[in-house]
Write a protein that holds these residues in place. Sequence first.
Motif, PDB file in Angstrom:
ATOM      1  N   UNK A 143       1.214  -8.173   2.245  1.00  0.00           N
ATOM      2  CA  UNK A 143       1.089  -9.075   0.750  1.00  0.00           C
ATOM      3  C   UNK A 143       3.025  -9.437  -0.178  1.00  0.00           C
ATOM      4  N   UNK A 144       2.334 -10.257  -1.372  1.00  0.00           N
ATOM      5  CA  UNK A 144       3.956 -10.551  -2.094  1.00  0.00           C
ATOM      6  C   UNK A 144       4.017  -8.966  -2.988  1.00  0.00           C
ATOM      7  N   UNK A 145       5.172  -8.974  -3.184  1.00  0.00           N
ATOM      8  CA  UNK A 145       5.359  -7.778  -3.767  1.00  0.00           C
ATOM      9  C   UNK A 145       4.934  -7.221  -5.234  1.00  0.00           C
ATOM     10  N   UNK A 146       4.314  -8.935  -5.981  1.00  0.00           N
ATOM     11  CA  UNK A 146       4.096  -8.740  -7.021  1.00  0.00           C
ATOM     12  C   UNK A 146       2.917  -7.973  -7.394  1.00  0.00           C
ATOM     13  N   UNK A 147       2.035  -8.080  -6.349  1.00  0.00           N
ATOM     14  CA  UNK A 147       0.912  -6.839  -6.116  1.00  0.00           C
ATOM     15  C   UNK A 147       0.591  -5.661  -6.630  1.00  0.00           C
ATOM     16  N   UNK A 148       1.869  -4.743  -6.539  1.00  0.00           N
ATOM     17  CA  UNK A 148       2.386  -3.784  -7.263  1.00  0.00           C
ATOM     18  C   UNK A 148       2.201  -3.489  -8.471  1.00  0.00           C
TER      19      UNK A 148
ATOM     20  N   UNK B 197      -0.748  -3.625  -9.660  1.00  0.00           N
ATOM     21  CA  UNK B 197      -1.055  -1.749  -9.942  1.00  0.00           C
ATOM     22  C   UNK B 197      -0.887  -0.844 -10.457  1.00  0.00           C
ATOM     23  N   UNK B 198       0.791  -0.910 -10.315  1.00  0.00           N
ATOM     24  CA  UNK B 198       1.400  -0.021 -11.500  1.00  0.00           C
ATOM     25  C   UNK B 198       2.372  -0.530 -12.205  1.00  0.00           C
ATOM     26  N   UNK B 199       2.246   0.374 -12.907  1.00  0.00           N
ATOM     27  CA  UNK B 199       3.441   0.131 -14.689  1.00  0.00           C
ATOM     28  C   UNK B 199       4.718   0.480 -14.309  1.00  0.00           C
ATOM     29  N   UNK B 200       5.650  -0.613 -13.855  1.00  0.00           N
ATOM     30  CA  UNK B 200       6.309  -0.197 -13.249  1.00  0.00           C
ATOM     31  C   UNK B 200       7.671  -0.029 -14.243  1.00  0.00           C
ATOM     32  N   UNK B 201       8.465   1.202 -14.361  1.00  0.00           N
ATOM     33  CA  UNK B 201       9.052   1.027 -15.453  1.00  0.00           C
ATOM     34  C   UNK B 201      10.208   1.931 -14.799  1.00  0.00           C
TER      35      UNK B 201
ATOM     36  N   UNK C 179       9.713  -6.669 -17.509  1.00  0.00           N
ATOM     37  CA  UNK C 179       8.017  -5.874 -17.010  1.00  0.00           C
ATOM     38  C   UNK C 179       7.095  -6.977 -17.368  1.00  0.00           C
ATOM     39  N   UNK C 180       6.895  -7.464 -19.057  1.00  0.00           N
ATOM     40  CA  UNK C 180       6.511  -8.468 -19.102  1.00  0.00           C
ATOM     41  C   UNK C 180       5.971  -9.647 -18.272  1.00  0.00           C
ATOM     42  N   UNK C 181       7.235 -10.352 -18.142  1.00  0.00           N
ATOM     43  CA  UNK C 181       6.957 -11.910 -17.395  1.00  0.00           C
ATOM     44  C   UNK C 181       6.428 -11.169 -15.860  1.00  0.00           C
ATOM     45  N   UNK C 182       7.420 -10.595 -15.370  1.00  0.00           N
ATOM     46  CA  UNK C 182       6.625 -10.222 -13.912  1.00  0.00           C
ATOM     47  C   UNK C 182       5.356  -9.622 -13.943  1.00  0.00           C
ATOM     48  N   UNK C 183       4.761  -9.016 -14.768  1.00  0.00           N
ATOM     49  CA  UNK C 183       3.418  -9.163 -14.522  1.00  0.00           C
ATOM     50  C   UNK C 183       2.427 -10.334 -14.391  1.00  0.00           C
ATOM     51  N   UNK C 184       3.084 -11.399 -15.748  1.00  0.00           N
ATOM     52  CA  UNK C 184       2.047 -12.480 -15.477  1.00  0.00           C
ATOM     53  C   UNK C 184       2.468 -13.607 -14.177  1.00  0.00           C
ATOM     54  N   UNK C 185       3.892 -12.823 -13.953  1.00  0.00           N
ATOM     55  CA  UNK C 185       3.660 -14.226 -12.123  1.00  0.00           C
ATOM     56  C   UNK C 185       3.105 -13.253 -11.734  1.00  0.00           C
ATOM     57  N   UNK C 186       2.502 -11.707 -11.671  1.00  0.00           N
ATOM     58  CA  UNK C 186       1.668 -11.486 -10.231  1.00  0.00           C
ATOM     59  C   UNK C 186       0.318 -11.648 -10.662  1.00  0.00           C
TER      60      UNK C 186
ATOM     61  N   UNK D 130       1.114  -1.280   0.126  1.00  0.00           N
ATOM     62  CA  UNK D 130       0.269   0.500  -0.323  1.00  0.00           C
ATOM     63  C   UNK D 130       1.428   0.758  -0.066  1.00  0.00           C
ATOM     64  N   UNK D 131       1.720   1.679   0.518  1.00  0.00           N
ATOM     65  CA  UNK D 131       2.839   2.446   0.896  1.00  0.00           C
ATOM     66  C   UNK D 131       3.823   2.272  -0.599  1.00  0.00           C
ATOM     67  N   UNK D 132       4.064   1.357  -1.129  1.00  0.00           N
ATOM     68  CA  UNK D 132       4.708   1.804  -2.480  1.00  0.00           C
ATOM     69  C   UNK D 132       3.402   2.126  -3.529  1.00  0.00           C
ATOM     70  N   UNK D 133       2.438   1.819  -3.547  1.00  0.00           N
ATOM     71  CA  UNK D 133       1.391   2.509  -4.871  1.00  0.00           C
ATOM     72  C   UNK D 133       1.012   3.684  -3.918  1.00  0.00           C
TER      73      UNK D 133
END
Length: 248
Positions: free
Chosen positions: A61-66, A69-73, A130-137, A37-40
Motif C-alpha cells: 500500500x501507500x506509505x501514508x498508512x504508516x 498507525x504510528x505518530x512519526x516524530x 506531521x499534521x499535514x501528512x496525517x491529513x493526507x493519510x 507492516x514491517x515499518x509499523x
Amino acid sequence: MKALIIEDELPAAERLVKLLNSLDETIEIAGVLPSIEKAVQWFGNNDFPDIILMDIELSDGRCFEIFNRIQISSPVIFTTAYDQFAIKAIKLNALDYLLKPIDKTELEEALAKIKKIPERNETPKFAALVEYITNVAQNRKPKKLAIKDAQSTRFIEISNITRFQADSNYTIIYMDDGSKIITTRTLKEYEDILTDSGFFRVHNAHFINLNYVEKFYKDSNTIEMKDGSSIDVSRSKKKELFAKLGAN
C-alpha cells in the motif's frame, strides 16, 4: 545521524544506502524495511531515527498508512518514481521529496535542510508537516498552507485566504485581514491543491475563496469580494461559478 529506509525495491534501497554513505560517513543505517507492516513493527520496537527516507508506493500500500498507525516524530524525505498529484501537494506544503532515480545532489540538499532543524520533533514547522501528512493519510483536507521564501516557511490558515492573483512569475495571496503575501509558486499549483477546499478559478489571473464572494454584477461580469475588491469572471466560468455558489 541514524537513517531509516522504507523501500520495497531492493536495488533502489541499496543505491540509497550507497548515496547516504558517500555523502556522510557518519550516517548509520538503522534499517531497511520493505513494507508498511514491517515499518509499523519496527517503530514499535525501536527509537525513532534522525531521518526517515520513505518510498510512497510500497508492496502493501501507500506509505501514508504508516502515519495512520504510528505518530512519526522524525523528519521524512519521501521518494517516488511518479510525479503525481499527491507529490505536488507534499511539495507545496514544504515536505521534502525526491524523484527516482535519486539524484545525489538533491539528496545532499535534503539532508542539509534536515541538519538545520535543531529539535526536529519540537519545532512548529515540523509539527505542521506531521499534521499535514496525517491529513493526507486520512484523506482529510489540510487546514494550513505552507508559504516558503528564502529564509523561512510560514504556515497560514487556508480559511483566512480570500483569493490568489497571478502577477507575472509570482502569485499574490490576499488574506482576510488585508495583508498580502507574494510567492514564487504559480496559480496553477495552488489550484491543484485547493480546488476541493472551497476555491474556484474564475479567471486566468484569479483563484478565489467562494466563502468571501459578496456580489456578482451581470453587466460587467465581475465579482465583488467581502473586502471590496472587484474580480473579473471569464464568461466560460460563469455557469460553473453560479452552480458552486448555489445561484440560479
